[in-house]
Scaffold this motif. Structure first.
Motif, PDB file in Angstrom:
ATOM      1  N   ASP A  64       3.864  -2.699   9.559  1.00 37.43           N
ATOM      2  CA  ASP A  64       3.752  -1.495   8.748  1.00 37.43           C
ATOM      3  C   ASP A  64       2.412  -1.475   8.002  1.00 37.43           C
ATOM      4  N   PRO A  98       0.993  -0.971   4.289  1.00 41.34           N
ATOM      5  CA  PRO A  98       1.291  -0.813   2.868  1.00 41.34           C
ATOM      6  C   PRO A  98       0.548   0.383   2.278  1.00 41.34           C
ATOM      7  N   GLU A  99       1.163   1.051   1.340  1.00 40.44           N
ATOM      8  CA  GLU A  99       0.583   2.247   0.731  1.00 40.44           C
ATOM      9  C   GLU A  99      -0.770   1.947   0.083  1.00 40.44           C
ATOM     10  N   GLU A 100      -0.874   0.768  -0.545  1.00 39.27           N
ATOM     11  CA  GLU A 100      -2.136   0.417  -1.212  1.00 39.27           C
ATOM     12  C   GLU A 100      -3.289   0.354  -0.220  1.00 39.27           C
ATOM     13  N   PHE A 145      -3.374   1.868   2.772  1.00 35.40           N
ATOM     14  CA  PHE A 145      -3.581   3.206   3.325  1.00 35.40           C
ATOM     15  C   PHE A 145      -4.480   4.037   2.412  1.00 35.40           C
ATOM     16  N   LYS A 146      -4.319   3.880   1.100  1.00 33.38           N
ATOM     17  CA  LYS A 146      -5.149   4.629   0.159  1.00 33.38           C
ATOM     18  C   LYS A 146      -6.621   4.225   0.252  1.00 33.38           C
ATOM     19  N   SER A 152      -3.031   5.002   9.145  1.00 33.23           N
ATOM     20  CA  SER A 152      -1.575   4.851   9.090  1.00 33.23           C
ATOM     21  C   SER A 152      -1.081   4.020  10.262  1.00 33.23           C
TER      22      SER A 152
END
Length: 231
Positions: free
Chosen positions: A48, A50-52, A54-55, A60
C-alpha cells in the motif's frame, strides 16, 4: 568523468520497516554537465501507499500497480549507472533503499564511498543555512517553479544544476586554487580517476636571440637609466 545525479521516491522512511522504492531517476553527467541521457522508472512496490508518502510525491498504489516490480528493472538500472559515481542529495537515505532492494535480489550492495552527498557538501559550504534542494535552488537562482510535488526525474535534474553550483559553477576547477572550505569541497568532488592523470611537458622560458636583441635595442633608447647611476 562520468557521474549520475540520482533520486528516488519511496513509500516511507525506512526499508527495514517494509518500505520500498516507487521511482528511480538518473541524469547522466560528463565533466559535471548533463549529457541529455536520463533514466526514469516507476516501480510497483507490491504494498500500500501511506498517506504521508502520497502527499510528498503523489504516486498512488493504484497508479503504480501497472508498473514493473523492482526485480524486473534492477538490471536496467545497474546497466545505466555502470561504474559512475553517484551524486545524491542526502545520499545515506537513497543508498540505504537501493541497497536493500539490490541485496534482496542477490546483487552486491553499492559501496557507500561511491556516492557524493550534496547535502553534506552544502552543510559544510553554508553552515547554519537551509540545505534542502529547494533552498539550494533559491540560493543559486535555479528555477524550480515546476516542482509542485517531489518527482524523481525533476529532482535529479535540479540536483544536477545544484551540484554544478556547489563545486564552483561552470568552471569548477577554479576551486583548486582556493583555501579553507572551497578547497575542502574541491577535494571532495574533484577526483581524477586512476590512470587519467595528464602530465604536461616542462615549458621553456629562456628568451630567444631575437628577444634578447630587441631588449638590447630598447635599453639603448633609455636616457640615464637608474641602474647606471652611481650609488
Amino acid at each position: 568523468m562520468r557521474e549520475i545525479a540520482l533520486d528516488t521516491e519511496t513509500t516511507g522512511l525506512d526499508p527495514k520497516a517494509g518500505h520500498r522504492i516507487v521511482e528511480i531517476a538518473c541524469v547522466e553527467l560528463d565533466n559535471f554537465l548533463p549529457t541529455g541521457r536520463t533514466y526514469q522508472q516507476y516501480i510497483n512496490p507490491e504494498r500500500d501507499m501511506p498517506e504521508e508518502a502520497f502527499k510528498v510525491h503523489g504516486l498512488s498504489a493504484d497508479f503504480l500497480a501497472g508498473y514493473p516490480v523492482f526485480s524486473a528493472i534492477a538490471q536496467d538500472f545497474l546497466d545505466f549507472i555502470g561504474d559512475a559515481r553517484l551524486v545524491i542529495h542526502n545520499a545515506e537515505f537513497d543508498m540505504r533503499f537501493l541497497n536493500a532492494e539490490l541485496t534482496q535480489l542477490g546483487h552486491p550492495a553499492l559501496p557507500k564511498d561511491r556516492a557524493v552527498d550534496t547535502l553534506a557538501i552544502a552543510r559544510r559550504k553554508f553552515p547554519g543555512a537551509q540545505s534542502s534542494l529547494d533552498a539550494l535552488c533559491r540560493r543559486f537562482g535555479i528555477d524550480n517553479s515546476h516542482r509542485d510535488l517531489h518527482g524523481a526525474l525533476v529532482d535529479a535534474d535540479l540536483l544536477a544544476a545544484v551540484y554544478l553550483e556547489l563545486i564552483g559553477g561552470r568552471e569548477p576547477g577554479l576551486l583548486l586554487a582556493g583555501t579553507g572550505e572551497e578547497k575542502q569541497v574541491a577535494d571532495t568532488v574533484l577526483v581524477v580517476p586512476p590512470g587519467a592523470e595528464q602530465k604536461r611537458p616542462v615549458r621553456a622560458h629562456a628568451p630567444s636571440p631575437a628577444e634578447l636583441e630587441a631588449h638590447a635595442r630598447m635599453l639603448e633608447k633609455l636616457k640615464n637609466p637608474i641602474w647606471l647611476k652611481e650609488g
